[in-house]
Design an enzyme around this catalytic site. Sequence first.
Site, PDB file in Angstrom:
ATOM      1  N   ARG A 104       0.924  -0.960   0.114  1.00  0.00           N
ATOM      2  CA  ARG A 104      -0.102  -0.034  -0.035  1.00  0.00           C
ATOM      3  C   ARG A 104       0.901   1.372   0.201  1.00  0.00           C
ATOM      4  O   ARG A 104       0.433   2.385  -0.198  1.00  0.00           O
ATOM      5  CB  ARG A 104      -0.886  -0.019   1.017  1.00  0.00           C
ATOM      6  CG  ARG A 104      -2.023  -0.847   1.135  1.00  0.00           C
ATOM      7  CD  ARG A 104      -3.143  -1.042   2.562  1.00  0.00           C
ATOM      8  NE  ARG A 104      -2.284  -1.751   3.175  1.00  0.00           N
ATOM      9  CZ  ARG A 104      -2.941  -2.105   4.380  1.00  0.00           C
ATOM     10  NH1 ARG A 104      -4.025  -1.674   4.841  1.00  0.00           N
ATOM     11  NH2 ARG A 104      -2.246  -2.991   5.280  1.00  0.00           N
ATOM     12  N   HIS A 138      -1.053  -4.317  -5.212  1.00  0.00           N
ATOM     13  CA  HIS A 138      -1.953  -3.503  -5.050  1.00  0.00           C
ATOM     14  C   HIS A 138      -1.864  -2.541  -6.128  1.00  0.00           C
ATOM     15  O   HIS A 138      -3.031  -1.940  -6.303  1.00  0.00           O
ATOM     16  CB  HIS A 138      -1.249  -2.673  -3.504  1.00  0.00           C
ATOM     17  CG  HIS A 138      -2.505  -1.598  -3.054  1.00  0.00           C
ATOM     18  ND1 HIS A 138      -3.625  -1.896  -2.812  1.00  0.00           N
ATOM     19  CD2 HIS A 138      -2.070  -0.221  -2.968  1.00  0.00           C
ATOM     20  CE1 HIS A 138      -4.188  -0.855  -2.409  1.00  0.00           C
ATOM     21  NE2 HIS A 138      -3.414   0.230  -2.269  1.00  0.00           N
ATOM     22  N   LYS A 202     -15.889   7.476  -2.206  1.00  0.00           N
ATOM     23  CA  LYS A 202     -15.641   7.304  -0.656  1.00  0.00           C
ATOM     24  C   LYS A 202     -14.656   8.511  -0.357  1.00  0.00           C
ATOM     25  O   LYS A 202     -13.752   8.965  -1.220  1.00  0.00           O
ATOM     26  CB  LYS A 202     -15.054   6.059   0.161  1.00  0.00           C
ATOM     27  CG  LYS A 202     -13.659   5.801  -0.657  1.00  0.00           C
ATOM     28  CD  LYS A 202     -12.944   4.450  -0.186  1.00  0.00           C
ATOM     29  CE  LYS A 202     -11.683   4.167  -0.755  1.00  0.00           C
ATOM     30  NZ  LYS A 202     -11.189   2.613  -0.128  1.00  0.00           N
ATOM     31  N   ASP A 230     -12.163  -6.234  -4.346  1.00  0.00           N
ATOM     32  CA  ASP A 230     -11.025  -5.387  -3.692  1.00  0.00           C
ATOM     33  C   ASP A 230      -9.878  -6.289  -3.815  1.00  0.00           C
ATOM     34  O   ASP A 230      -9.906  -7.465  -3.840  1.00  0.00           O
ATOM     35  CB  ASP A 230     -11.290  -5.017  -2.237  1.00  0.00           C
ATOM     36  CG  ASP A 230     -10.499  -3.718  -2.214  1.00  0.00           C
ATOM     37  OD1 ASP A 230      -9.516  -3.250  -3.004  1.00  0.00           O
ATOM     38  OD2 ASP A 230     -11.120  -2.873  -1.248  1.00  0.00           O
ATOM     39  N   GLY A 236     -11.558  -4.213   7.277  1.00  0.00           N
ATOM     40  CA  GLY A 236     -12.867  -4.299   6.823  1.00  0.00           C
ATOM     41  C   GLY A 236     -13.882  -3.313   6.747  1.00  0.00           C
ATOM     42  O   GLY A 236     -14.909  -3.212   6.649  1.00  0.00           O
ATOM     43  N   THR A 238     -13.883  -0.162   4.999  1.00  0.00           N
ATOM     44  CA  THR A 238     -14.109   0.182   3.875  1.00  0.00           C
ATOM     45  C   THR A 238     -15.045  -0.608   3.390  1.00  0.00           C
ATOM     46  O   THR A 238     -16.242  -0.172   2.335  1.00  0.00           O
ATOM     47  CB  THR A 238     -12.843   0.478   3.029  1.00  0.00           C
ATOM     48  OG1 THR A 238     -12.198   1.283   3.459  1.00  0.00           O
ATOM     49  CG2 THR A 238     -13.283   0.987   1.397  1.00  0.00           C
TER      50      THR A 238
END
Length: 326
Positions: A104, A138, A202, A230, A236, A238
């Site tokens: 990430r 990612h 979001k 995803d 969890g 999101t």
Amino acid sequence: MSELSHNVDKKLVLASGRAHPELAEEVARCLETELLPMSAYDFANGEIYVRSGESVRGKEVFIIQAHPAPLNNWLMEQLIMVDSMKRASARRITVVAPFYPYARQDKKGRGREPISARLVADLYKTAGADRIMSVDLHTAQIQGFFDGPVDHLFAIPLLAGHIREMVGDDAVTVVSPDTGRVRVAEQWADRLGGAPLAFVHKSRDLTVPNQAVSKTVVGQVKGRTCVLIDDMIDTGGTIAGAVRVLKDAGAKDVIIAATHAVFSEPASERLANCGAREVVVTNTLPIPESKRFPTLTVLSIAPLLARAIKEVFEDGSVTSLFDGNA
């Protein structure tokens, strides 16, 4: 032009760290081989010791290690294993990291931030790795961080095949949890017969980790079965928020599909109570019984890893595993 040749009987060696031995053993069974005997333990101060129980001189070594919590320990163990194989004169060393550590942190979101995913690639290279193999990075740009071949494997065929059987003739919409994964959602849509796309808008505070607020959905979801995709599920928050948004927008059902089940607390509780019909993940990371729940389905990534390892060892084509689209 005359060339020198030397016939060498190549030998494959599969070694495993201690983070997820079940996955490594399954990969070994798929390859019809046995794991390299390893001695590994921790000193009282936390230092890690590893040593191969057999010679690896001149052999092609694949070192498989999962990276669950505590991630730093397992990353260090894998680096030390790579160093030990290099010093034991292995012919070629391939790091198999199904869940790439620090994936990430692949760019600078704000000033003075590190790019830790690049640092991990540098560490692998310095330790002695010749090649990296990973599943569903990612972001694809991580492939460019390592100075050598990177085999980027995809779990979409595995996950989509399972979900295609589940949904049957239902009207399906593929939903990305944010705009950043729309390209991946398009691949999912192709696998599910050209299903329409939607995404959840979001907002995220960059100063607060593991926290995002799902606001609204853009796309056709009313009365449809939504496949919410995803690459990983950490706490969890999101994904559970996205399920609520989809349900409020009139979705008939929501199925969650993700490759990496990080499942940091309180992910299991959130997912079990979020209203999703099923949560489908792979076993790139170990999922203890304490984190499992009735609507969770875990698919094995071992056959895919084994096929990719076999192709690399035999100088074949990893791209051929994905219809030339890898």
